[in-house]
Design a protein around this motif. Structure first.
Motif, PDB file in Angstrom:
ATOM      1  N   GLY A 179       0.834  -1.432   0.038  1.00  0.00           N
ATOM      2  CA  GLY A 179       0.086   0.096  -0.029  1.00  0.00           C
ATOM      3  C   GLY A 179       0.883   1.342  -0.124  1.00  0.00           C
ATOM      4  O   GLY A 179       0.172   2.389  -0.054  1.00  0.00           O
ATOM      5  N   ASN A 180       2.129   1.126  -0.072  1.00  0.00           N
ATOM      6  CA  ASN A 180       3.017   2.397   0.220  1.00  0.00           C
ATOM      7  C   ASN A 180       2.586   3.172  -1.186  1.00  0.00           C
ATOM      8  O   ASN A 180       2.796   4.466  -1.255  1.00  0.00           O
ATOM      9  CB  ASN A 180       4.503   1.795   0.209  1.00  0.00           C
ATOM     10  CG  ASN A 180       5.389   3.164   0.524  1.00  0.00           C
ATOM     11  OD1 ASN A 180       5.410   3.736   1.328  1.00  0.00           O
ATOM     12  ND2 ASN A 180       6.029   3.748  -0.676  1.00  0.00           N
ATOM     13  N   LEU A 182       0.151   3.566  -3.206  1.00  0.00           N
ATOM     14  CA  LEU A 182      -1.342   4.273  -3.023  1.00  0.00           C
ATOM     15  C   LEU A 182      -1.190   5.527  -2.083  1.00  0.00           C
ATOM     16  O   LEU A 182      -1.734   6.478  -2.186  1.00  0.00           O
ATOM     17  CB  LEU A 182      -2.253   3.068  -2.812  1.00  0.00           C
ATOM     18  CG  LEU A 182      -3.707   3.937  -2.626  1.00  0.00           C
ATOM     19  CD1 LEU A 182      -4.212   4.331  -3.850  1.00  0.00           C
ATOM     20  CD2 LEU A 182      -4.751   2.853  -2.336  1.00  0.00           C
ATOM     21  N   ALA A 183      -0.623   4.979  -0.841  1.00  0.00           N
ATOM     22  CA  ALA A 183      -0.307   6.173   0.083  1.00  0.00           C
ATOM     23  C   ALA A 183       0.422   7.432  -0.263  1.00  0.00           C
ATOM     24  O   ALA A 183      -0.059   8.506  -0.287  1.00  0.00           O
ATOM     25  CB  ALA A 183       0.326   5.638   1.372  1.00  0.00           C
ATOM     26  N   TYR A 201      -6.198  -4.016 -11.796  1.00  0.00           N
ATOM     27  CA  TYR A 201      -5.857  -4.534 -10.457  1.00  0.00           C
ATOM     28  C   TYR A 201      -4.953  -5.810 -10.690  1.00  0.00           C
ATOM     29  O   TYR A 201      -3.969  -5.820  -9.905  1.00  0.00           O
ATOM     30  CB  TYR A 201      -7.305  -4.847  -9.776  1.00  0.00           C
ATOM     31  CG  TYR A 201      -6.933  -5.213  -8.346  1.00  0.00           C
ATOM     32  CD1 TYR A 201      -7.185  -4.147  -7.484  1.00  0.00           C
ATOM     33  CD2 TYR A 201      -6.701  -6.761  -7.979  1.00  0.00           C
ATOM     34  CE1 TYR A 201      -7.242  -4.785  -6.279  1.00  0.00           C
ATOM     35  CE2 TYR A 201      -6.572  -6.968  -6.919  1.00  0.00           C
ATOM     36  CZ  TYR A 201      -6.714  -5.889  -5.741  1.00  0.00           C
ATOM     37  OH  TYR A 201      -6.465  -6.281  -4.338  1.00  0.00           O
ATOM     38  N   HIS A 208       3.325  -4.539  -8.254  1.00  0.00           N
ATOM     39  CA  HIS A 208       3.578  -3.316  -7.070  1.00  0.00           C
ATOM     40  C   HIS A 208       3.225  -2.041  -7.812  1.00  0.00           C
ATOM     41  O   HIS A 208       3.871  -1.019  -7.390  1.00  0.00           O
ATOM     42  CB  HIS A 208       4.621  -3.532  -6.468  1.00  0.00           C
ATOM     43  CG  HIS A 208       5.105  -4.754  -5.644  1.00  0.00           C
ATOM     44  ND1 HIS A 208       6.341  -5.153  -5.358  1.00  0.00           N
ATOM     45  CD2 HIS A 208       4.169  -5.758  -5.620  1.00  0.00           C
ATOM     46  CE1 HIS A 208       6.193  -6.522  -4.867  1.00  0.00           C
ATOM     47  NE2 HIS A 208       5.106  -6.721  -4.899  1.00  0.00           N
ATOM     48  N   VAL A 210       0.014   1.229  -8.540  1.00  0.00           N
ATOM     49  CA  VAL A 210      -1.009   1.684  -7.863  1.00  0.00           C
ATOM     50  C   VAL A 210      -2.300   1.227  -8.789  1.00  0.00           C
ATOM     51  O   VAL A 210      -2.171   1.304  -9.885  1.00  0.00           O
ATOM     52  CB  VAL A 210      -1.192   3.408  -8.152  1.00  0.00           C
ATOM     53  CG1 VAL A 210      -2.472   3.913  -7.517  1.00  0.00           C
ATOM     54  CG2 VAL A 210       0.083   4.006  -7.290  1.00  0.00           C
ATOM     55  N   ALA A 214      -8.442   0.778  -6.863  1.00  0.00           N
ATOM     56  CA  ALA A 214      -8.268   1.352  -5.509  1.00  0.00           C
ATOM     57  C   ALA A 214      -8.104   2.977  -5.227  1.00  0.00           C
ATOM     58  O   ALA A 214      -8.804   3.527  -4.775  1.00  0.00           O
ATOM     59  CB  ALA A 214      -7.140   0.542  -4.929  1.00  0.00           C
TER      60      ALA A 214
END
Length: 572
Positions: A179-180, A182-183, A201, A208, A210, A214
């Motif tokens: 999730g890094n 996307l964050a 997706y 890995h 984005v 999501a």
């Protein structure tokens, strides 16, 4: 409001996913993404050209042209600075001619977005580069983090600072597990980033990136409407998942992902190193090599490890570890990098390494490629500017692909070579696709004096023998039904049938060969594009019904396979 860019098609065209999705389905995917609301589709560049040349099946230029014919969304090509799409830097004139070819294909307004790589750890170098970009004609800055080094708070700070010093809009391409990425994208958008690079997706999960799905949901929760159609995104995800859902993609291995995160390296680079080490019975030395990668990188000026620089550094680190004598053998490209032939590194290069490179530099400077002279030397191998550029970039590696294109063109077997112009041939192909996908029995089009009918073939019931009439005698044995356990593989389209990837190469399969589900059986050429036909089940090839380099019709029987009912192929 941030807008989303889709990179799915480009990522599917380069390793480790290259070739898993047939061209016909890539074109279908493009149509779905075209309706999804992306600001543009990044469809080529990066490692796509290299993968296409080494596979030797389809010209990367033809792929771009076919995609352009299918979509109205703007298309993008990712270039590696002076390296363009190869592993060696090129001169200014060469780069201009390459970009002109790509721009001519899209034939629309062009925009230059300048990428800045995050990864050197030298903040001042990024800011200094950003200040110069407006005078170079850049319309936007794309901050690219290939190694998951960019923490969310730094993404926010850098986005704001780069906008301020350059006066240009800023976008973000981030990678990272857990999730890094996307964050980082969310924080960059909060700070004003106007573009976020994404992938559908299955691709995002595998490599890995984005996830577009999501990201769209997360931005919507923040009141930031990206304008994308989620239903279309999931439709695209389903289409991709049909082909890569069960593939053991190397970067997915959790051990590799953990090592990449711990060492702050691109996950693909770590996966490639592990493959190399296993091939040399040294798989237990991965951690040692990864530590050496960091050491070499610092000694040569701390360049970001995006391709192809990452591969150069990793190759040297591998040699240093396995030879037990650092720099006893030096990779030619690393020597060029140390001597400044690839440009200026963000940090200083170790003076001892510079002296050693100068002392042992036996490699002559690479002269700029004279494309006109190369055209004469090629002796007809490259028939266009596009093919000439492939030959100049990849040299002998591109020759098998170009020979295959020449041989197929000389057969005069495609629609485009039969007196049908490209636009009309594309419309014919579109009608074929409609018949294939809708179940319509027949469609006829008539235009400018040309009438074309596309008809779905219906298999007649097999003959089951005939009884002679009263008083009749026959010496012929009764007709027997064909074996009902054979699996028919039929042509999914009109095209030209090829049993091998290139002329002179061994065929994909021969009669009697065992095949696995998903294994390529042949390729079909239509409109200069290569579509791989794959087995849906494991079995034995019992019959091949089409002749090499001969045209085939939609629905025509190509192969018959005998299922093996789950028996291991190596037991046959």
């Amino acid at each position: 409001m941030p807008r989303l860019v889709d990179t799915t098609i480009r990522v599917l065209g380069q390793e480790p996913l290259a070739g898993l999705v047939p061209t016909a389905d890539v074109l279908r995917l493009a149509e779905v993404l075209d309706a999804a609301g992306f600001v543009y589709l990044e469809v080529s560049g990066g490692g796509v050209f290299d993968s296409a040349v080494h596979r030797g099946v389809e010209s990367p230029w033809a792929r771009i042209r076919a995609l352009k014919a299918r979509v109205s969304t703007p298309l993008a090509l990712a270039l590696r600075g002076r390296f363009l799409v190869g592993s060696r830097p090129v001169g200014g004139d060469f780069a201009r001619r390459f970009v002109a070819c790509a721009a001519e294909i899209v034939a629309a307004g062009r925009e230059f977005d300048a990428g800045l790589l995050y990864g050197s750890g030298r903040h001042e170098a990024l800011v200094a580069a950003a200040e110069k970009l407006p005078e170079l004609g850049a319309a936007r800055i794309l901050l690219h983090d290939p190694a998951a080094l960019l923490q969310p708070h730094r993404a926010s700070e850098l986005t704001a600072e780069l906008r301020e010093v350059s006066g240009l809009p800023v976008g973000l391409y981030a990678q990272g597990a857990a999730g890094n990425a996307l964050a980082a994208a969310l924080e960059a958008a909060r700070a004003g980033a106007d573009l976020i690079g994404t992938a559908v997706y299955p691709v995002a999960l595998s490599l890995h990136r984005v996830s577009a799905e999501a990201a769209a949901l997360a931005f919507a929760g923040l009141g930031l409407d990206t304008g994308v159609d989620l239903a279309r995104l999931w439709e695209a995800a389903d289409l991709v998942d049909e082909h890569i859902g069960d593939e053991p993609v190397a970067p997915l291995a959790p051990r590799i992902a953990v090592r990449a995160a711990q060492n702050k390296l691109p996950v693909g680079l770590v996966a490639a190193l592990e493959v190399q080490l296993r091939g040399q019975a040294a798989g237990d030395r991965l951690d040692e090599v990864l530590a050496e990668v960091d050491r070499v990188r610092r000694e040569i000026g701390s360049p970001p490890l995006a391709a192809p620089i990452g591969q150069i550094v990793a190759s040297q680190a591998l040699l240093n570890v396995l030879s037990a004598n650092r720099y006893s053998t030096t990779v030619d490209e690393l020597r060029d990098l140390v001597l400044g032939r690839f440009g200026r590194t963000p940090g200083p290069v170790d003076p001892a390494l510079v002296r050693a490179a100068e002392l042992f530099d036996g490699v002559a400077q690479v002269e700029p490629v004279d494309l006109d002279a190369l055209r004469e030397e090629a002796d007809g191998l490259a028939s266009s500017e596009e093919e000439l550029l492939l030959l100049a970039l990849f040299g002998e590696e591109a020759e098998p692909l170009l020979r295959a294109i020449r041989q197929r063109s000389s057969g005069d077997e495609s629609l485009g070579a039969g007196g049908v112009d490209r636009a009309r041939a594309e419309r014919i192909r579109e009608v074929v696709r409609i018949v294939q996908e809708t179940g319509v029995g027949e469609i006829t089009i008539e235009e400018d004096g040309m009438r074309v009918s596309v008809r779905r073939t219906v298999d007649a019931p097999p003959p089951v023998g005939s009884e002679p009439g009263p008083g009749a005698e026959s010496d012929e044995p009764p007709l027997l039904p064909p074996p009902d356990d054979l699996v028919r593989v039929e042509s999914p389209m009109v095209g030209t049938f090829y049993r091998a990837p290139t002329p002179g190469a061994p065929p994909y399969v021969s009669e009697g060969d065992p095949v696995e589900a998903g294994q390529t059986l042949c390729i079909l050429e239509a409109m200069k594009l290569m579509n791989e036909v794959k087995a849906d089940t494991e079995g034995i090839v019992r019959a091949i019904h089409a002749q090499n380099a001969e045209p085939v019709e939609y629905g025509q029987l190509l192969f018959e396979l005998e299922p093996v009912n789950g028996r291991p192929l190596d037991a046959l």
